[in-house]
Design a protein around this motif. Structure first.
Motif, PDB file in Angstrom:
ATOM      1  N   HIS A   1      44.307  28.644  46.616  1.00  0.00           N
ATOM      2  CA  HIS A   1      43.670  28.541  45.294  1.00  0.00           C
ATOM      3  C   HIS A   1      42.476  27.597  45.316  1.00  0.00           C
ATOM      4  N   THR A   2      42.563  26.556  46.104  1.00  0.00           N
ATOM      5  CA  THR A   2      41.421  25.639  46.223  1.00  0.00           C
ATOM      6  C   THR A   2      40.214  26.386  46.782  1.00  0.00           C
ATOM      7  N   ILE A   3      40.431  27.143  47.849  1.00  0.00           N
ATOM      8  CA  ILE A   3      39.345  27.943  48.436  1.00  0.00           C
ATOM      9  C   ILE A   3      38.873  28.998  47.434  1.00  0.00           C
ATOM     10  N   ASN A   4      39.819  29.638  46.773  1.00  0.00           N
ATOM     11  CA  ASN A   4      39.491  30.696  45.824  1.00  0.00           C
ATOM     12  C   ASN A   4      38.547  30.211  44.731  1.00  0.00           C
TER      13      ASN A   4
ATOM     14  N   SER B   1      33.606  35.076  41.823  1.00  0.00           N
ATOM     15  CA  SER B   1      34.604  35.583  40.872  1.00  0.00           C
ATOM     16  C   SER B   1      34.859  37.077  41.035  1.00  0.00           C
ATOM     17  N   SER B   2      33.864  37.828  41.440  1.00  0.00           N
ATOM     18  CA  SER B   2      34.052  39.269  41.617  1.00  0.00           C
ATOM     19  C   SER B   2      34.953  39.606  42.805  1.00  0.00           C
ATOM     20  N   GLN B   3      35.180  38.654  43.707  1.00  0.00           N
ATOM     21  CA  GLN B   3      35.986  38.886  44.913  1.00  0.00           C
ATOM     22  C   GLN B   3      37.324  38.153  44.893  1.00  0.00           C
ATOM     23  N   ARG B   4      37.601  37.408  43.836  1.00  0.00           N
ATOM     24  CA  ARG B   4      38.814  36.576  43.809  1.00  0.00           C
ATOM     25  C   ARG B   4      40.101  37.378  43.855  1.00  0.00           C
ATOM     26  N   LEU B   5      40.156  38.469  43.132  1.00  0.00           N
ATOM     27  CA  LEU B   5      41.372  39.274  43.127  1.00  0.00           C
ATOM     28  C   LEU B   5      41.667  39.838  44.518  1.00  0.00           C
TER      29      LEU B   5
END
Length: 91
Positions: free
Chosen positions: A58-61, A67-71
């Motif tokens: 989550h820190t890296i995320n 944001s478009s690639q987080r999922l």
């Protein structure tokens, strides 16, 4: 972000792991006492494993992943974490 991850890992994670081990035991036909023993034996391993995976993930995320690639990123991590849980759940 740190607060959300902290709450998730401190509160939700132990509950999720308990539900996971209970479900695995019930679907395998284990007795309630066997399920309780499994939870007592493996809950700590699952929770510490989750901390090891999800806090850095989550820190890296939230720090580096657009944001478009987080999922996609989180779902990729989730596959590996599910494999880890499956190993613990079936030992």
């Amino acid at each position: 972000v740190a607060t959300k991850v902290g709450i998730d890992q401190a509160l939700f994670n132990p509950v999720f792991a308990t539900i996971f081990f209970s479900y695995m035991g019930l679907t395998a036909g284990d007795s309630i006492s066997d399920i309780k023993a499994k939870v007592q034996r493996d809950l700590k391993t699952a929770v510490v494993g989750s901390w090891t995976v999800w806090v850095p993930a989550h820190t890296i995320n939230f720090r580096f992943i657009p944001s478009s690639q987080r999922l996609l990123y989180i779902n990729t991590i989730q596959i590996g974490y599910n494999i880890f849980l499956s190993f613990i759940g079936n030992k």
